[in-house]
Design an enzyme around this catalytic site. Structure first.
Site, PDB file in Angstrom:
ATOM      1  N   TYR A 191      61.947  46.587 -14.290  1.00  0.00           N
ATOM      2  CA  TYR A 191      61.350  46.673 -13.154  1.00  0.00           C
ATOM      3  C   TYR A 191      59.852  46.514 -13.426  1.00  0.00           C
ATOM      4  O   TYR A 191      58.958  45.661 -12.871  1.00  0.00           O
ATOM      5  CB  TYR A 191      61.359  48.178 -12.597  1.00  0.00           C
ATOM      6  CG  TYR A 191      60.500  48.440 -11.182  1.00  0.00           C
ATOM      7  CD1 TYR A 191      60.908  48.046 -10.120  1.00  0.00           C
ATOM      8  CD2 TYR A 191      59.379  49.365 -11.331  1.00  0.00           C
ATOM      9  CE1 TYR A 191      60.002  48.357  -9.083  1.00  0.00           C
ATOM     10  CE2 TYR A 191      58.667  49.648 -10.261  1.00  0.00           C
ATOM     11  CZ  TYR A 191      58.813  49.107  -9.227  1.00  0.00           C
ATOM     12  OH  TYR A 191      58.328  49.317  -8.007  1.00  0.00           O
ATOM     13  N   ASP A 206      67.437  37.093   1.813  1.00  0.00           N
ATOM     14  CA  ASP A 206      67.279  37.638   0.545  1.00  0.00           C
ATOM     15  C   ASP A 206      65.992  37.018   0.075  1.00  0.00           C
ATOM     16  O   ASP A 206      66.080  35.795  -0.076  1.00  0.00           O
ATOM     17  CB  ASP A 206      68.626  37.105  -0.348  1.00  0.00           C
ATOM     18  CG  ASP A 206      68.524  37.701  -1.989  1.00  0.00           C
ATOM     19  OD1 ASP A 206      67.416  37.811  -2.197  1.00  0.00           O
ATOM     20  OD2 ASP A 206      69.472  37.499  -2.473  1.00  0.00           O
ATOM     21  N   LYS A 214      57.442  43.315 -12.168  1.00  0.00           N
ATOM     22  CA  LYS A 214      56.278  43.510 -11.567  1.00  0.00           C
ATOM     23  C   LYS A 214      55.147  42.941 -12.280  1.00  0.00           C
ATOM     24  O   LYS A 214      53.970  42.443 -11.832  1.00  0.00           O
ATOM     25  CB  LYS A 214      55.974  44.971 -11.375  1.00  0.00           C
ATOM     26  CG  LYS A 214      56.809  45.511 -10.289  1.00  0.00           C
ATOM     27  CD  LYS A 214      56.936  45.048  -8.774  1.00  0.00           C
ATOM     28  CE  LYS A 214      57.671  45.684  -7.818  1.00  0.00           C
ATOM     29  NZ  LYS A 214      57.323  45.232  -6.649  1.00  0.00           N
ATOM     30  N   SER A 264      53.321  47.156  -8.782  1.00  0.00           N
ATOM     31  CA  SER A 264      53.442  48.326  -9.032  1.00  0.00           C
ATOM     32  C   SER A 264      52.689  49.061 -10.363  1.00  0.00           C
ATOM     33  O   SER A 264      52.411  48.231 -11.348  1.00  0.00           O
ATOM     34  CB  SER A 264      54.860  48.618  -9.465  1.00  0.00           C
ATOM     35  OG  SER A 264      55.294  50.267 -10.025  1.00  0.00           O
TER      36      SER A 264
END
Length: 257
Positions: free
Chosen positions: A155, A61, A159, A140
């Site tokens: 998200y 992880d 990023k 991203s």
């Protein structure tokens, strides 16, 4: 690809499939030895086995510091050195902010931000030991282009945090001859958003359609991998600071999660 990576060793995270696996595959084909990291131990072992003896798969992880330390130590113990890291692992939870669970938030924070932090941190002493190397942190285009898709608040935020971290990292390790690149891909054919519920996916798709009927299309994972590997080919003492790769073909939007 004409660049040879013979004798070099790399770590690629999030490498059991998609962009990470395609990147590892290209590196192995160019002569490198590669440690593939991913959370699913069985999947990453199978992925590494498909690449032959030049690859090992390590289940880890990336958002957990001690396991990441152990994974880096195992890589160097196996291959004898480390020349670069591609911190590619990530997690996407398409969801409206009101409906976000703690688990959805923390999964993305750990994979998208802490994975970059720990992957970079663990790499530094190993790269310094061999006189320098490369770190490529994959972020991203969603961080700057909300039209990529809807309901990606955590998200996109994680990023963007990874990008700011990467720019700080670049300045800190220049004296160690470590080149750092922030690589920002747009839409690619991966399992992006696969964890979304049917309700949240449908709501996000409708919101995305409301932005206009066409998107910019989709890249293959291998196309993105080709560009990532290119970031590792520059001479010492220079690095791509920021690279954004996006598709550029007007395409009717379609739900893919």
């Amino acid at each position: 690809m004409t660049q040879s990576f013979s004798g070099r060793v790399y770590i690629v995270t999030g490498a059991s499939r998609g962009i990470g696996f395609a990147t590892a595959k290209r590196l192995v084909e160019a002569g490198a030895r590669v440690a593939l990291f991913a959370r699913g131990a069985d999947a990453v072992a199978e992925a590494a086995a498909s690449l032959g003896d030049a690859a090992i798969g390590i289940g880890v992880d990336v958002g957990e510091r001690d396991p990441m330390f152990a994974a880096f130590e195992r890589t160097v113990a196996t291959f004898g050195r480390l020349d670069g890291v591609v911190n590619n692992a990530g997690a996407t939870m398409v969801c409206r902010i009101e409906n976000l669970s703690e688990a959805a938030v923390m999964t993305q924070v750990k994979a998208n931000f802490l994975g970059v932090v720990y992957g970079s941190q663990m790499a530094i002493p190993h790269l310094r030991k061999v006189g320098g190397g490369r770190i490529v942190n994959v972020t991203s285009a969603t961080a700057r282009h909300p039209e990529e898709f809807a309901y990606l608040s955590i998200y996109a935020a994680t990023k963007m945090a990874a990008e700011r971290f990467t720019f700080e990292l670049r300045n800190e390790v220049k004296d160690d001859n470590i080149g750092v690149t922030c690589f920002s891909p747009g839409t690619a054919d991966t399992n992006f958003g696969a964890a979304a519920s049917a309700e949240e996916a449908a709501a996000a798709f409708q919101k995305w359609l409301d932005m206009g009927p066409d998107g910019d299309g989709m890249m293959t994972a291998d196309t993105v991998a080709q560009a990532i590997v290119n970031c590792l080919t520059l001479p010492a003492g220079m690095a791509f600071d920021f690279v954004e790769l996006r598709p550029n073909k007007p395409t009717a939007k379609a739900l893919r999660i």
